[in-house]
Design a protein around this motif. Structure first.
Motif, PDB file in Angstrom:
ATOM      1  N   UNK A   1      -2.951  -6.677 -21.698  1.00  0.00           N
ATOM      2  CA  UNK A   1      -4.037  -7.548 -21.254  1.00  0.00           C
ATOM      3  C   UNK A   1      -4.827  -8.102 -22.433  1.00  0.00           C
ATOM      4  N   UNK A   2      -5.007  -7.291 -23.458  1.00  0.00           N
ATOM      5  CA  UNK A   2      -5.766  -7.743 -24.624  1.00  0.00           C
ATOM      6  C   UNK A   2      -5.057  -8.883 -25.324  1.00  0.00           C
ATOM      7  N   UNK A   3      -3.716  -8.878 -25.310  1.00  0.00           N
ATOM      8  CA  UNK A   3      -2.949  -9.916 -26.016  1.00  0.00           C
ATOM      9  C   UNK A   3      -3.221 -11.313 -25.440  1.00  0.00           C
ATOM     10  N   UNK A   4      -3.618 -11.375 -24.171  1.00  0.00           N
ATOM     11  CA  UNK A   4      -3.799 -12.671 -23.519  1.00  0.00           C
ATOM     12  C   UNK A   4      -5.178 -13.273 -23.778  1.00  0.00           C
ATOM     13  N   UNK A   5      -6.048 -12.501 -24.366  1.00  0.00           N
ATOM     14  CA  UNK A   5      -7.425 -12.951 -24.536  1.00  0.00           C
ATOM     15  C   UNK A   5      -7.626 -13.604 -25.890  1.00  0.00           C
ATOM     16  N   UNK A   6      -8.245 -14.771 -25.880  1.00  0.00           N
ATOM     17  CA  UNK A   6      -8.613 -15.467 -27.101  1.00  0.00           C
ATOM     18  C   UNK A   6     -10.133 -15.587 -27.125  1.00  0.00           C
ATOM     19  N   UNK A   7     -10.738 -15.057 -28.166  1.00  0.00           N
ATOM     20  CA  UNK A   7     -12.195 -15.089 -28.263  1.00  0.00           C
ATOM     21  C   UNK A   7     -12.615 -16.457 -28.814  1.00  0.00           C
ATOM     22  N   UNK A   8     -13.444 -17.145 -28.051  1.00  0.00           N
ATOM     23  CA  UNK A   8     -13.917 -18.481 -28.435  1.00  0.00           C
ATOM     24  C   UNK A   8     -15.439 -18.449 -28.546  1.00  0.00           C
ATOM     25  N   UNK A   9     -15.938 -18.975 -29.614  1.00  0.00           N
ATOM     26  CA  UNK A   9     -17.393 -19.006 -29.810  1.00  0.00           C
ATOM     27  C   UNK A   9     -18.024 -20.007 -28.850  1.00  0.00           C
ATOM     28  N   UNK A  10     -19.168 -19.619 -28.266  1.00  0.00           N
ATOM     29  CA  UNK A  10     -19.904 -20.506 -27.367  1.00  0.00           C
ATOM     30  C   UNK A  10     -21.397 -20.336 -27.640  1.00  0.00           C
TER      31      UNK A  10
END
Length: 799
Positions: A693-702
């Protein structure tokens, strides 16, 4: 395992120093953990010299003392006060000079100082044999032969030779190296020299007057059994050379017969046992199993109850020895023994190991039998021991060698290819070098082609049964340091955003440790009593004990055991976490899954004067679980009631129809099995799913929104079967863009509500990141929520 340097040199001709041999042994896989200089007699007689008593007169102040003048080869004679009754002028004696430390046979070492004895100066000590560790006699001083040369060092006069002892960390697979012969084989192969075995050509049968019949009833546990009798032996103290040789490797001398069996054991790796032949009733040796519960007294005078699976050596009336493990109290060699039956056998390694574990007996013999001895060594070792016994105890070989060997153990036969050897090593070795190493290791080349070799590996090399094992042997002898490390490394770069297991594990560990948790690490082996379904448990074929007979199927019990251990030591407030694998088998297919567990019990905070303690609750655990998932940005899970039988109550988070984590209160049955009487809250993550599940997450700054958020609350009546998770999912589907958060802040169930109903109070956080929301837009969103909650969940909005 202990190995003597001087003993090794009897097998190989080399001028290598002990330190150089140490490096060779470690390089070939026999890691030398320590190298120690050993003296056959403590102190090595350092500082002792041969002296000549020139004068001996009565001490003026003591009737039992004499004053002597002793020439020790120095510029001046020494005056020594001596209390021995047998001291006299004209004797050659052993003198301990001033400054020498002497090591008596019994008692602590002491230093010789210049002193006054009853008013007369004494500059040394004339020694008795027990005062310097040469024996036990204290009747008087040692009087040497007249040809002893004055001034000679005592260590040279008595021909003491310093030795070096290697402590080798022997790995379980190297059964072939449990002796000086086996260790010498590796050195000889490395140095490309021959090896010398003891000469047994002088062995002969003197007569057949004392033949003892051997009957092997359990041939599976005893594939080969050899023996002979020696009559007319004299059991006594071993000669000096034999005692010294055994002392170097830490073996205590017992008597000449037993010492020879120990000598051959450490020389050739073949365990032997000597029976008093006159104690063998019926003149028959039976190799068999006895009835369950049979009582047998071993050499240590302990009565042991035998298992029906214990292989025993017996006579026509009773057992005499636990085969391959320990002798009996009655049948062993005694000071009155005149005739012996000498046993040399090849026992099944599994059978010996189980018996050794069952009775808690660890001996030099069982150590070797458990790993696998050489089935072709029994008769050779028997002849070697017989010759040595005749040398040190006299006697005649009074029977033919009895050798029961119905099914000879075949060598391991397989092919190796040069291509695979080069591929696995990563470097080409010449064919000539490969063949030379193989033959030096006592492995036969029975056929050769341009591309391959057909080999026969002797049965004592139980660790060499495949082509890859030959590659390991080649590397050991060729030298790992001789394999070149390439200067160029080729690697392909993976640009996909893939979470590393260690990175995720460290993130979770840092989070939990910062919140007061301690990590535990438990054994993967556990007891079958913890298993809910033994049909899918991975069982251990040769368990160390009943408490370690299966691989664990859950991390719950290892955590509960740690909690019980701490609670029993007055540490009740605990927070643990553990990463580990669980194991199962189904249809002969084995499975191992990475799990991650959390445990909390006791009080939520440490005891303080200004704050009352509260017991931890389910919601403390839920906060931790939610915090971990939030830290990993895993949000798209479904909340359900837990269905795990090990939980009294709890929740489970589902991801794509599979269980991501379950958590709640540990069930009473689980607590009872581990004897924990306090409430324990437990979470169990499928760590493999977490990583996926972690592999699918992309952290994007907002950016933080400049526009205010609005909160609206709804109180609603729903069926008891409806969960908050369902209501939250309906709300999130209704408004995906502006609905930021859904929370429950009140739940009520009681007699004031209709039967089968409960009341939820939910809060909704609504926010637009681009503009301020108007009342009209907010009301529109709320109306959609009310409509969909009523339609899909049957929710009645309470005004």
């Amino acid at each position: 395992m202990k190995i003597s340097y001087n003993w090794l040199k009897e097998f190989i001709d080399t001028d290598k120093t002990p330190q150089e041999i140490s490096i060779i042994l470690t390089g070939t896989g026999l890691e030398v953990e320590s190298l120690e200089k050993v003296q056959p007699i403590p102190g090595g007689l350092e500082g002792l010299v041969i002296g000549f008593v020139k004068e001996c007169v009565q001490h003026p102040n003591a009737d039992r003392l004499r004053i002597t003048k002793v020439d020790v080869g120095g510029p001046e004679d020494l005056q020594i006060v001596c209390g021995a009754a047998n001291v006299a002028a004209g004797q050659k004696v052993v003198v301990a000079t001033v400054g020498t430390t002497v090591y008596p046979t019994a008692g602590e070492p002491f230093k010789i100082n210049k002193s006054k004895i009853r008013g007369e100066v004494s500059e040394g000590m004339i020694c008795a044999e027990d005062e310097i560790g040469l024996g036990t006699d204290h009747a008087g001083i040692m009087v040497l032969d007249a040809d002893a040369i004055v001034g000679t060092l005592a260590k040279n006069y008595f021909k003491l030779h310093d030795d070096f002892m290697y402590e080798i960390g022997l790995t379980p697979n190297r059964a072939d190296a449990t002796s000086h012969l086996g260790t010498a084989r590796d050195i000889a192969a490395f140095l490309k020299i021959g090896i010398k075995k003891p000469d047994v050509s002088e062995f002969k049968v003197d007569n057949t007057s004392r033949t003892i019949e051997v009957v092997v009833e359990n041939e599976q546990a005893s594939p080969r059994y050899s023996g002979l009798t020696i009559s007319g032996v004299e059991v006594k103290e071993s000669p000096k050379w034999l005692k010294e040789r055994l002392a170097v490797i830490g073996i205590r001398s017992i008597n000449n017969i037993v010492d020879v069996t120990n000598y051959v054991l450490h020389e050739l790796g073949q365990p032997l046992h000597a029976f008093d032949a006159d104690e063998i009733k019926g003149d028959k040796v039976l190799v068999k199993n006895y009835a369950e519960g049979t009582v047998f007294k071993t050499l240590d005078d302990v009565d042991r109850k035998l298992s029906e699976n214990d292989l025993m050596i017996g006579n026509t009336e009773e057992p005499m020895c636990i085969a391959g493990v320990f002798g009996g109290a009655q049948s062993g060699v005694k000071s009155t023994t005149k005739n012996i039956f000498l046993e040399s056998a090849y026992f099944n390694s599994v059978s010996v190991r189980k018996t050794s574990k069952r009775h808690g007996l660890k001996t030099d013999a069982s150590f070797r039998f458990e790993r696998g001895t050489d089935p072709d060594m029994t008769v050779f070792a028997l002849k070697r021991a017989a010759l040595l016994i005749q040398q040190v105890a006299g006697g005649k070989v009074s029977s033919q060698i009895s050798d029961h060997y119905p099914a000879p153990v075949a060598p391991f036969a397989f092919d190796v290819t040069y291509k695979n050897i080069d591929r696995l090593i990563g470097q080409e070795i010449t064919h000539g070098e490969i063949k030379a190493i193989i033959e030096a290791l006592d492995i036969k080349i029975v056929n050769e082609t341009a591309d391959s070799l057909s080999l026969q590996v002797p049965p004592y090399r139980v660790d060499v049964t495949r082509e890859v094992d030959i590659v390991e042997e080649l590397l050991r002898i060729y030298g790992y340091n001789n394999i070149h490390i390439p200067t160029q490394i080729r690697a392909s770069l993976n640009t996909s955003q893939k979470a590393e297991k260690d990175t995720v594990q460290n993130q979770i560990s840092d989070l939990l440790t910062a919140n007061g948790f301690n990590e535990i690490l438990s054994n993967s082996l556990t007891k079958s009593a913890y298993s809910d379904n033994l049909n899918v448990a991975v069982k251990i074929l040769n368990p160390l004990s009943s408490d370690l007979d299966v691989m664990r199927q859950t991390l719950l019990y290892s955590g509960l055991e740690a909690i019980a251990y701490n609670q029993n030591r007055r540490s009740a407030d605990l927070k643990f976490y553990e990463f580990g694998k669980v194991y199962s088998v189904k249809d002969d297919k084995y499975s191992e899954v990475q799990r991650f567990s959390i445990f909390i019990t006791g009080a939520d905070v440490a005891e303080q004067w200004n704050q009352k303690q509260k017991p931890v609750s389910f919601y403390n655990l839920k906060a931790i679980v939610d915090g971990i998932l939030k830290r990993l940005s895993i949000t798209d899970f479904v909340v359900e009631d837990a269905t795990c039988s090990k939980l009294a109550f709890g929740l489970q988070y589902m991801l794509n129809g599979k269980q991501l984590v379950k958590f709640g209160t540990a069930g009473a049955n689980a607590l009872k099995k581990v004897d924990v009487d306090k409430e324990v809250f437990y979470a169990d993550f499928n760590f493999d799913m977490v990583l996926a599940a972690v592999r699918k997450n992309v952290i994007v700054y907002q950016e933080v929104s400049k526009f205010p958020a609005v909160r609206r609350d709804l109180s609603m009546l729903v069926d008891k079967a409806v969960s908050f998770g369902q209501l939250k999912q309906i709300a999130q589907r209704t408004e995906r863009k502006l609905l930021q958060e859904v929370s429950v802040f009140d739940v009520y169930q009681g007699d004031k509500l209709p039967a089968g109903k409960k009341s939820y109070a939910l809060s909704f956080i609504i926010q637009d990141s681009e503009k301020t929301l108007t009342d009209k837009a907010i009301d529109s969103i709320m109306q959609k929520l009310i409509y969909n909650l009523g339609k899909e969940a049957g929710a009645e909005i309470r005004k």
